[in-house]
Design a protein around this motif. Sequence first.
Motif, mmCIF file in Angstrom:
data_model
loop_
_atom_site.group_PDB
_atom_site.id
_atom_site.type_symbol
_atom_site.label_atom_id
_atom_site.label_comp_id
_atom_site.label_asym_id
_atom_site.label_seq_id
_atom_site.Cartn_x
_atom_site.Cartn_y
_atom_site.Cartn_z
ATOM 1 N N MET A 107 -9.595 -22.303 -10.384
ATOM 2 C CA MET A 107 -8.786 -21.145 -10.799
ATOM 3 C C MET A 107 -8.281 -20.421 -9.553
ATOM 4 S SD MET A 107 -9.849 -18.051 -13.350
ATOM 5 C CE MET A 107 -10.539 -16.882 -12.211
ATOM 6 N N SER A 108 -7.001 -20.167 -9.521
ATOM 7 C CA SER A 108 -6.402 -19.511 -8.355
ATOM 8 C C SER A 108 -6.621 -18.005 -8.421
ATOM 9 C CB SER A 108 -4.906 -19.805 -8.315
ATOM 10 O OG SER A 108 -4.294 -19.044 -7.303
ATOM 11 N N ASN A 109 -6.812 -17.429 -7.258
ATOM 12 C CA ASN A 109 -6.980 -15.984 -7.169
ATOM 13 C C ASN A 109 -5.679 -15.345 -6.700
ATOM 14 O OD1 ASN A 109 -8.284 -13.553 -7.281
ATOM 15 N ND2 ASN A 109 -9.269 -13.758 -5.294
ATOM 16 N N LYS A 110 -4.599 -16.103 -6.812
ATOM 17 C CA LYS A 110 -3.307 -15.617 -6.332
ATOM 18 C C LYS A 110 -2.862 -14.424 -7.168
ATOM 19 C CE LYS A 110 1.340 -17.017 -5.255
ATOM 20 N NZ LYS A 110 2.326 -18.065 -5.169
ATOM 21 N N LYS A 111 -2.405 -13.399 -6.467
ATOM 22 C CA LYS A 111 -1.977 -12.171 -7.140
ATOM 23 C C LYS A 111 -0.512 -11.913 -6.839
ATOM 24 C CE LYS A 111 -6.203 -10.710 -8.337
ATOM 25 N NZ LYS A 111 -6.645 -10.879 -9.686
ATOM 26 N N ARG A 112 0.067 -11.089 -7.681
ATOM 27 C CA ARG A 112 1.432 -10.621 -7.475
ATOM 28 C C ARG A 112 1.334 -9.127 -7.190
ATOM 29 N NH1 ARG A 112 6.520 -10.390 -10.571
ATOM 30 N NH2 ARG A 112 7.918 -10.996 -8.922
ATOM 31 N N MET A 113 1.895 -8.700 -6.053
ATOM 32 C CA MET A 113 1.706 -7.324 -5.612
ATOM 33 C C MET A 113 3.041 -6.678 -5.280
ATOM 34 S SD MET A 113 -1.066 -6.125 -2.852
ATOM 35 C CE MET A 113 -1.318 -4.400 -2.500
ATOM 36 N N LEU A 114 3.155 -5.403 -5.629
ATOM 37 C CA LEU A 114 4.362 -4.621 -5.351
ATOM 38 C C LEU A 114 4.001 -3.488 -4.402
ATOM 39 C CD1 LEU A 114 7.357 -3.863 -5.938
ATOM 40 C CD2 LEU A 114 6.522 -2.583 -7.928
ATOM 41 N N LEU A 115 4.730 -3.418 -3.275
ATOM 42 C CA LEU A 115 4.529 -2.346 -2.291
ATOM 43 C C LEU A 115 5.692 -1.377 -2.416
ATOM 44 C CD1 LEU A 115 3.703 -4.546 0.861
ATOM 45 C CD2 LEU A 115 2.174 -3.827 -0.984
ATOM 46 N N VAL A 116 5.411 -0.138 -2.792
ATOM 47 C CA VAL A 116 6.451 0.866 -2.981
ATOM 48 C C VAL A 116 6.296 1.951 -1.925
ATOM 49 C CG1 VAL A 116 7.581 2.414 -4.621
ATOM 50 C CG2 VAL A 116 6.302 0.427 -5.469
ATOM 51 N N ASP A 117 7.240 1.990 -0.993
ATOM 52 C CA ASP A 117 7.193 2.988 0.080
ATOM 53 C C ASP A 117 8.585 3.080 0.679
ATOM 54 O OD1 ASP A 117 6.630 4.463 2.520
ATOM 55 O OD2 ASP A 117 4.535 3.864 2.261
ATOM 56 N N ASP A 118 9.055 4.307 0.914
ATOM 57 C CA ASP A 118 10.392 4.474 1.497
ATOM 58 C C ASP A 118 10.413 4.107 2.980
ATOM 59 O OD1 ASP A 118 10.558 7.837 2.599
ATOM 60 O OD2 ASP A 118 8.809 6.904 1.699
ATOM 61 N N SER A 119 9.252 4.012 3.597
ATOM 62 C CA SER A 119 9.169 3.654 5.011
ATOM 63 C C SER A 119 9.044 2.138 5.170
ATOM 64 C CB SER A 119 7.963 4.337 5.661
ATOM 65 O OG SER A 119 7.648 3.706 6.875
ATOM 66 N N ARG A 120 10.047 1.546 5.801
ATOM 67 C CA ARG A 120 10.023 0.099 6.043
ATOM 68 C C ARG A 120 8.826 -0.270 6.913
ATOM 69 N NH1 ARG A 120 12.385 -3.474 9.780
ATOM 70 N NH2 ARG A 120 12.732 -5.516 8.847
ATOM 71 N N VAL A 121 8.531 0.566 7.900
ATOM 72 C CA VAL A 121 7.396 0.321 8.794
ATOM 73 C C VAL A 121 6.082 0.293 8.008
ATOM 74 C CG1 VAL A 121 6.074 1.245 10.747
ATOM 75 C CG2 VAL A 121 8.573 1.258 10.807
ATOM 76 N N SER A 122 5.926 1.242 7.090
ATOM 77 C CA SER A 122 4.709 1.273 6.262
ATOM 78 C C SER A 122 4.588 0.011 5.416
ATOM 79 C CB SER A 122 4.704 2.487 5.340
ATOM 80 O OG SER A 122 4.543 3.660 6.089
ATOM 81 N N ARG A 123 5.714 -0.426 4.831
ATOM 82 C CA ARG A 123 5.679 -1.645 4.012
ATOM 83 C C ARG A 123 5.329 -2.865 4.863
ATOM 84 N NH1 ARG A 123 10.686 0.261 2.196
ATOM 85 N NH2 ARG A 123 11.695 -1.632 2.981
ATOM 86 N N LEU A 124 5.912 -2.950 6.051
ATOM 87 C CA LEU A 124 5.624 -4.085 6.943
ATOM 88 C C LEU A 124 4.152 -4.096 7.353
ATOM 89 C CD1 LEU A 124 8.779 -4.091 9.268
ATOM 90 C CD2 LEU A 124 8.104 -5.882 7.653
ATOM 91 N N MET A 125 3.618 -2.920 7.664
ATOM 92 C CA MET A 125 2.227 -2.814 8.066
ATOM 93 C C MET A 125 1.294 -3.223 6.915
ATOM 94 S SD MET A 125 0.439 0.422 9.930
ATOM 95 C CE MET A 125 -0.141 1.296 8.487
ATOM 96 N N LEU A 126 1.564 -2.698 5.734
ATOM 97 C CA LEU A 126 0.777 -3.040 4.550
ATOM 98 C C LEU A 126 0.818 -4.538 4.287
ATOM 99 C CD1 LEU A 126 1.482 -0.446 1.718
ATOM 100 C CD2 LEU A 126 -0.746 -1.307 2.429
ATOM 101 N N LYS A 127 2.028 -5.098 4.333
ATOM 102 C CA LYS A 127 2.199 -6.518 4.047
ATOM 103 C C LYS A 127 1.428 -7.363 5.061
ATOM 104 C CE LYS A 127 5.788 -9.807 2.816
ATOM 105 N NZ LYS A 127 7.222 -9.966 2.550
ATOM 106 N N ALA A 128 1.474 -6.972 6.329
ATOM 107 C CA ALA A 128 0.757 -7.717 7.372
ATOM 108 C C ALA A 128 -0.753 -7.688 7.122
ATOM 109 C CB ALA A 128 1.085 -7.139 8.744
ATOM 110 N N ILE A 129 -1.269 -6.527 6.740
ATOM 111 C CA ILE A 129 -2.705 -6.395 6.446
ATOM 112 C C ILE A 129 -3.081 -7.297 5.274
ATOM 113 C CG2 ILE A 129 -4.482 -4.830 5.537
ATOM 114 C CD1 ILE A 129 -3.054 -2.568 7.149
ATOM 115 N N ILE A 130 -2.293 -7.241 4.203
ATOM 116 C CA ILE A 130 -2.587 -8.019 2.992
ATOM 117 C C ILE A 130 -2.503 -9.520 3.288
ATOM 118 C CG2 ILE A 130 -1.834 -8.535 0.635
ATOM 119 C CD1 ILE A 130 -0.692 -5.504 0.778
#
Length: 123
Positions: A1-24
């Motif tokens: 069974m896959s643990n693959k998830k679908r995730m949505l990052l909502v933030d007006d700051s592109r830098v914040s989204r990039l940082m979050l995405k890199a961590i995830i």
Amino acid sequence: MSNKKRMLLVDDSRVSRLMLKAIIMSKYSDWDIVEAENADIALAVCKEGGFDIITLDMNMPGRDGLTVSPELQEACPNAKIALLTANFQDRVKTQALEQGLTFLPKPITEEKILNYLSEVCAE
């Protein structure tokens, strides 16, 4: 069974989204991660396809995270939503908890995000 998830990052700051995405991606490289820079775009993509997890910025141009949260919950009823904010007012925290959101205070750290995600994945 896959643990693959679908995730949505909502933030007006592109830098914040990039940082979050890199961590995830450092731990969950097979996840499908979608970004939205405001509440309206978040709602539109949420209606297109379900998400397992949503991170939601509090302060954005237009509608803030707490205002759009009920609509996101309706569009993606199975999604776990975390409110990311530097606003530490009790009113904000209380409202987030009343809406069933997880309150994650900024600044965002790798530890905070990965701990939250491991909790969500364990449920």
